[in-house]
Scaffold this motif. Sequence first.
Motif, PDB file in Angstrom:
ATOM      1  N   PRO A 206      63.674  43.077  54.347  1.00  0.00           N
ATOM      2  CA  PRO A 206      62.636  42.086  54.654  1.00  0.00           C
ATOM      3  C   PRO A 206      61.373  42.729  55.245  1.00  0.00           C
ATOM      4  O   PRO A 206      60.362  42.070  55.447  1.00  0.00           O
ATOM      5  CB  PRO A 206      63.313  41.149  55.656  1.00  0.00           C
TER       6      PRO A 206
ATOM      7  N   SER B 256      73.978  37.451  53.886  1.00  0.00           N
ATOM      8  CA  SER B 256      73.707  37.834  55.262  1.00  0.00           C
ATOM      9  C   SER B 256      72.322  38.494  55.372  1.00  0.00           C
ATOM     10  O   SER B 256      71.975  39.316  54.539  1.00  0.00           O
ATOM     11  CB  SER B 256      74.806  38.817  55.661  1.00  0.00           C
ATOM     12  N   GLY B 257      71.548  38.090  56.361  1.00  0.00           N
ATOM     13  CA  GLY B 257      70.226  38.688  56.579  1.00  0.00           C
ATOM     14  C   GLY B 257      69.089  38.012  55.833  1.00  0.00           C
ATOM     15  O   GLY B 257      67.939  38.428  55.944  1.00  0.00           O
ATOM     16  N   CYS B 258      69.389  36.927  55.079  1.00  0.00           N
ATOM     17  CA  CYS B 258      68.319  36.313  54.271  1.00  0.00           C
ATOM     18  C   CYS B 258      67.429  35.382  55.097  1.00  0.00           C
ATOM     19  O   CYS B 258      66.392  34.930  54.622  1.00  0.00           O
ATOM     20  CB  CYS B 258      68.894  35.577  53.066  1.00  0.00           C
ATOM     21  N   GLY B 259      67.829  35.072  56.333  1.00  0.00           N
ATOM     22  CA  GLY B 259      66.948  34.284  57.191  1.00  0.00           C
ATOM     23  C   GLY B 259      67.471  32.910  57.560  1.00  0.00           C
ATOM     24  O   GLY B 259      66.730  32.086  58.110  1.00  0.00           O
ATOM     25  N   LYS B 260      68.748  32.636  57.322  1.00  0.00           N
ATOM     26  CA  LYS B 260      69.299  31.312  57.578  1.00  0.00           C
ATOM     27  C   LYS B 260      69.278  30.962  59.069  1.00  0.00           C
ATOM     28  O   LYS B 260      68.841  29.885  59.450  1.00  0.00           O
ATOM     29  CB  LYS B 260      70.755  31.226  57.058  1.00  0.00           C
ATOM     30  N   SER B 261      69.764  31.876  59.908  1.00  0.00           N
ATOM     31  CA  SER B 261      69.824  31.573  61.345  1.00  0.00           C
ATOM     32  C   SER B 261      68.434  31.489  61.958  1.00  0.00           C
ATOM     33  O   SER B 261      68.211  30.719  62.898  1.00  0.00           O
ATOM     34  CB  SER B 261      70.642  32.636  62.084  1.00  0.00           C
ATOM     35  N   THR B 262      67.518  32.271  61.418  1.00  0.00           N
ATOM     36  CA  THR B 262      66.135  32.204  61.909  1.00  0.00           C
ATOM     37  C   THR B 262      65.590  30.790  61.699  1.00  0.00           C
ATOM     38  O   THR B 262      64.986  30.193  62.605  1.00  0.00           O
ATOM     39  CB  THR B 262      65.253  33.227  61.153  1.00  0.00           C
TER      40      THR B 262
ATOM     41  N   ARG C 171      67.165  28.405  64.230  1.00  0.00           N
ATOM     42  CA  ARG C 171      66.637  28.513  65.599  1.00  0.00           C
ATOM     43  C   ARG C 171      65.301  27.793  65.738  1.00  0.00           C
ATOM     44  O   ARG C 171      65.003  27.222  66.785  1.00  0.00           O
ATOM     45  CB  ARG C 171      66.491  29.990  65.991  1.00  0.00           C
TER      46      ARG C 171
ATOM     47  N   LEU D  28      58.271  42.167  59.977  1.00  0.00           N
ATOM     48  CA  LEU D  28      59.434  41.704  59.218  1.00  0.00           C
ATOM     49  C   LEU D  28      59.270  40.201  58.963  1.00  0.00           C
ATOM     50  O   LEU D  28      59.093  39.434  59.906  1.00  0.00           O
ATOM     51  CB  LEU D  28      60.693  41.982  60.039  1.00  0.00           C
TER      52      LEU D  28
ATOM     53  N   ALA E 225      61.034  37.075  58.188  1.00  0.00           N
ATOM     54  CA  ALA E 225      62.398  36.536  58.139  1.00  0.00           C
ATOM     55  C   ALA E 225      62.442  35.212  57.378  1.00  0.00           C
ATOM     56  O   ALA E 225      63.440  34.894  56.733  1.00  0.00           O
ATOM     57  CB  ALA E 225      62.939  36.353  59.553  1.00  0.00           C
TER      58      ALA E 225
ATOM     59  N   TYR F  68      58.503  38.762  62.531  1.00  0.00           N
ATOM     60  CA  TYR F  68      58.821  39.500  63.753  1.00  0.00           C
ATOM     61  C   TYR F  68      58.121  40.848  63.705  1.00  0.00           C
ATOM     62  O   TYR F  68      58.079  41.480  62.647  1.00  0.00           O
ATOM     63  CB  TYR F  68      60.329  39.748  63.855  1.00  0.00           C
TER      64      TYR F  68
HETATM   65  P1  ADP Z   1      71.049  35.277  58.323  1.00  0.00           P
HETATM   66  O1  ADP Z   1      71.340  34.258  59.370  1.00  0.00           O
HETATM   67  O2  ADP Z   1      70.769  34.699  56.979  1.00  0.00           O
HETATM   68  O3  ADP Z   1      72.107  36.331  58.247  1.00  0.00           O
HETATM   69  P2  ADP Z   1      68.866  36.032  60.107  1.00  0.00           P
HETATM   70  O4  ADP Z   1      68.008  34.811  60.181  1.00  0.00           O
HETATM   71  O5  ADP Z   1      69.777  36.292  61.229  1.00  0.00           O
HETATM   72  O6  ADP Z   1      69.681  36.029  58.715  1.00  0.00           O
HETATM   73  O7  ADP Z   1      67.929  37.317  59.926  1.00  0.00           O
HETATM   74  C1  ADP Z   1      66.910  37.401  58.937  1.00  0.00           C
HETATM   75  C2  ADP Z   1      66.151  38.694  59.131  1.00  0.00           C
HETATM   76  O8  ADP Z   1      65.373  38.629  60.320  1.00  0.00           O
HETATM   77  C3  ADP Z   1      67.050  39.914  59.284  1.00  0.00           C
HETATM   78  O9  ADP Z   1      66.441  41.017  58.642  1.00  0.00           O
HETATM   79  C4  ADP Z   1      67.104  40.123  60.784  1.00  0.00           C
HETATM   80  O10 ADP Z   1      67.312  41.487  61.094  1.00  0.00           O
HETATM   81  C5  ADP Z   1      65.717  39.683  61.204  1.00  0.00           C
HETATM   82  N1  ADP Z   1      65.654  39.122  62.569  1.00  0.00           N
HETATM   83  C6  ADP Z   1      66.312  38.036  63.017  1.00  0.00           C
HETATM   84  N2  ADP Z   1      66.024  37.792  64.316  1.00  0.00           N
HETATM   85  C7  ADP Z   1      65.162  38.763  64.695  1.00  0.00           C
HETATM   86  C8  ADP Z   1      64.466  39.054  65.918  1.00  0.00           C
HETATM   87  N3  ADP Z   1      64.613  38.288  67.006  1.00  0.00           N
HETATM   88  N4  ADP Z   1      63.643  40.141  65.936  1.00  0.00           N
HETATM   89  C9  ADP Z   1      63.473  40.904  64.839  1.00  0.00           C
HETATM   90  N5  ADP Z   1      64.091  40.681  63.662  1.00  0.00           N
HETATM   91  C10 ADP Z   1      64.909  39.622  63.580  1.00  0.00           C
END
Ligand code: ADP
Length: 320
Positions: free
Chosen positions: A274, A45-51, A54, A23, A25, A15
């Motif tokens: 990150p 939290s924040g390691c990139g799981k939801s990314t 998606r 960044l 992710a 990103y």
């Molecule tokens: P998790 O689900 O493991 O908590 P995320 O996948 O939500 O982690 O986020 C991983 C990293 O990517 C985090 O540092 C978050 O701030 C960043 N991030 C997630 N989505 C976006 C986005 N749309 N734009 C910029 N940074 C993002």
Amino acid sequence: MSELILEAKHVTKKYPASGGRTLTANNDINLSIYKGKTLGIVGESGCGKSTFMRMAISLEAPTEGEILFHGKSILGLKGEELRQHRQNIQMVFQDPTAAFNPKMKIMDIICEPLLNFKHIKKSEKEEVARKYLELVELPGDFATRYPHNMSGGQRQRVGIARALTLEPEIILCDEATSALDVSVQKNIIELLVKLQKEKDIAFGFICHDMALVQSFAHQVAVMYLGNIVEVLPGSSVAEDSKHPYTQALIGSIFDLNMDFSKPIESIDSEAPSPLDVPVGCPFQNRCDRCMEICKKERPTLKNVAENHQVACHLYQEVEG
Ligand code: ADP
Ligand code: MG
């Protein structure tokens, strides 16, 4: 393992961030989801799981890499083709209250995907909703209720019922039980395991709770700062895990009062940002076994046993 359904190959997601920085992710992720099996993805939290999630449901595209569904890339799908593909992979979110429209009755919530795809008529809604409510072990009468008249665990069952309606091959659960009490969490996991056996569904189960994930996932992928650092069967996590980060996560399981959204107690420092991933191993500054090579060269995933990969310079590839 059984038939391969979804495969992520060298998937990276970057990103743009402030000051012209980037960044990362997800960094070079390779993961597979198999028919009727559960892949757990665990990490802070924040390691990139939801990314990753998606991208797997085609809400976002990777910056690099490929995602294959039954061997075919899903990255170029557009319009009607993408809409049809979405039936194959459904999601269950952490907070169903936020995902549901509070003005809709439970039967409307459950049947919405079926109506969108014109698989049923409006007049069939209540009957169909009752069937799915029973499948997730809720009374059929809940069909006429509103979501606010239910407990968190009941709402999450409705979320699962809704995800089941299109008969997807994969259901991805993103922290789907994290907001629930431990006993309710256990009941929901038992329901998922039962449904998996009955319907041969594959689950991607994203969670920050190693104790929970290892108890039922066929494969556990441990994620750290956007990298997969270890993949192994859930049943071997306690005995055979090798990566110092995985071991730290297991060590923290035994602290019953642990808040998993906070940095891990047994590790001194915090994860780097990150935005500022170090050269070499992403875990180097928190690892008590860090060597010179770890500061220079990023370890890649190596096979250390059957169905077991580790990205750590302490371990060598095993042939075979
Ligand atoms: P998790 O689900 O493991 O908590 P995320 O996948 O939500 O982690 O986020 C991983 C990293 O990517 C985090 O540092 C978050 O701030 C960043 N991030 C997630 N989505 C976006 C986005 N749309 N734009 C910029 N940074 C993002
Ligand atoms: Mg998340």
